[in-house]
Enzyme design. Structure first.
Site, short mmCIF file in Angstrom:
data_model
loop_
_atom_site.label_atom_id
_atom_site.label_comp_id
_atom_site.label_asym_id
_atom_site.label_seq_id
_atom_site.Cartn_x
_atom_site.Cartn_y
_atom_site.Cartn_z
N HIS A 1 0.81 -1.22 0.00
CA HIS A 1 0.00 0.00 0.00
C HIS A 1 0.85 1.27 0.00
CE1 HIS A 1 0.33 -0.39 4.50
NE2 HIS A 1 0.42 0.92 4.41
N ASP B 1 0.20 -7.67 1.46
CA ASP B 1 0.64 -6.28 1.64
C ASP B 1 2.16 -6.16 1.66
OD1 ASP B 1 0.30 -3.56 1.86
OD2 ASP B 1 0.04 -3.57 4.03
N SER C 1 4.46 2.74 7.77
CA SER C 1 4.20 1.57 6.93
C SER C 1 5.46 1.13 6.18
CB SER C 1 3.11 1.87 5.90
OG SER C 1 1.83 1.73 6.44
#
Length: 355
Positions: free
Chosen positions: A90, A124, A202
């Site tokens: 992402h 992910d 992230s």
């Protein structure tokens, strides 16, 4: 309190704006040291954290992804010394598609344009390549050996402040997590930590006190009805276990894509009872894939899977997360309920290309 999960992705307005606001520019990503007189026990503990942080910062990168005026920022870590970088999928797909421009800033402050070698939204995970050599690769630990209470260090770029270090413990392991939205969802058998994880973290590493990566920071919890753009750490951060990161990254490097194991069924995602219900047949939509592993083992549409390999299944998310923590080719023992009676089956998992 009900919670939902948000990707720990920094928005362009936060990530880039923050670096400019704080005057970071293209400065190296390390942090200045502060000397103080401390009690010996405290000094020893801080020294350990400091040594770990210093080593891990040298293997952590800052990532900016753009498609026109839209984009985001995040973190990544150096997987191989020849310029292979691993981050979250992402981070490089802030609009749902791979960004047209992806830039990676390494600890020295040097900036590179990155090539996407492959990615998977299912896990992910994304693998990038930059034209750099002799980088400091981050060693990976076996995430199966970690335990609740272990001390950990997280490194990332919250709001674009690259080289930010936070500490905490492992709060839980094997936490079934589903993150994303209706169109793109990731299912993670996550490591939970109370180390502060914020937007922009992230893709950053969560490491043990030996400086080895045990998880890839991916998502944070936030109260229901809160604004994802304003969310910050509430002590509930989630990371993808290093064993899964390594498996998927190596698959991408070898094949150009990742895979996950399947039973050949569709499950009812709207079902809220314990277990995982095989979807009822409706028109052309079938709960069991004809000729697939579950079909060959005798499962039928409407069956409710209660146990997998002796593990009680609490929800459909828990079922998917556990299944995806396994490998294609493995045999799993299933206990399911059909018309009030329990049935047993052994199913050999097949491989499917991840999205």
């Amino acid at each position: 309190m009900a919670i939902l999960l948000a990707f720990a992705l920094g928005l362009v307005t936060g990530g880039i704006g923050a670096r400019e606001y704080f005057g970071l520019g293209s400065r190296p990503l390390g942090s200045p040291s502060v000397k103080a007189t401390l009690p010996p026990s405290v000094a020893a503990a801080q020294s350990d954290i400091g040594k770990v942080a210093q080593a891990v910062i040298a293997s952590t990168v800052y990532i900016e992804s753009y498609s026109g005026n839209e984009g985001g920022s995040g973190t990544g870590f150096i997987y191989r010394a020849d310029g292979v970088i691993v981050t979250n999928a992402h981070v490089i797909t802030p609009t749902g598609e791979v960004a047209k421009e992806i830039n990676v800033t390494v600890p020295s402050g040097e900036r590179f344009t990155a090539e996407v070698l492959g990615y998977t939204h299912d896990y992910d995970i994304a693998v990038l390549k930059i034209d750099a050599k002799e980088l400091s690769a981050l060693p990976l630990a076996d995430s199966d050996t970690i335990a609740v209470g272990d001390q950990v260090v997280a490194v990332g770029a919250p709001l674009g402040l690259a080289g930010t270090v936070t500490t905490g413990i492992i709060s839980a392991t094997n936490r079934p997590v589903r993150s994303g939205d209706a169109e793109i969802q990731s299912f993670i058998n996550a490591v939970q930590t109370d180390a502060a994880i914020n937007p922009g973290n992230s893709g950053g590493p969560l490491v043990n006190m030996s400086g080895q990566m045990i998880g890839l920071n991916s998502a944070i919890a936030q109260p229901v009805n809160s604004n994802q753009q304003s969310v910050g750490s509430i002590g509930l951060g989630f990371a993808i276990p290093s064993s899964q990161v390594k498996h998927s990254a190596d698959e991408i490097l070898d094949k150009g894509y990742a895979t996950y194991p399947v039973m050949g069924i569709m499950v009812d995602m709207s079902d809220r009872r314990a277990g995982a219900k095989v979807l009822e047949d409706s028109g052309s939509t079938k709960g069991i894939v004809a000729g697939g592993p579950a079909d060959n083992a005798g499962l039928k549409a409407g069956d409710r899977i209660l146990f997998v390999n002796g593990k009680r299944i609490g929800s459909v998310t828990e079922f998917i997360v556990y299944l995806r923590s396994l490998q294609a080719g493995q045999e799993v023992a299933i206990v399911a309920e059909r018309n009030g009676e329990q049935i047993e089956a052994t199913i050999s998992l097949q491989e499917q290309r991840a999205k």
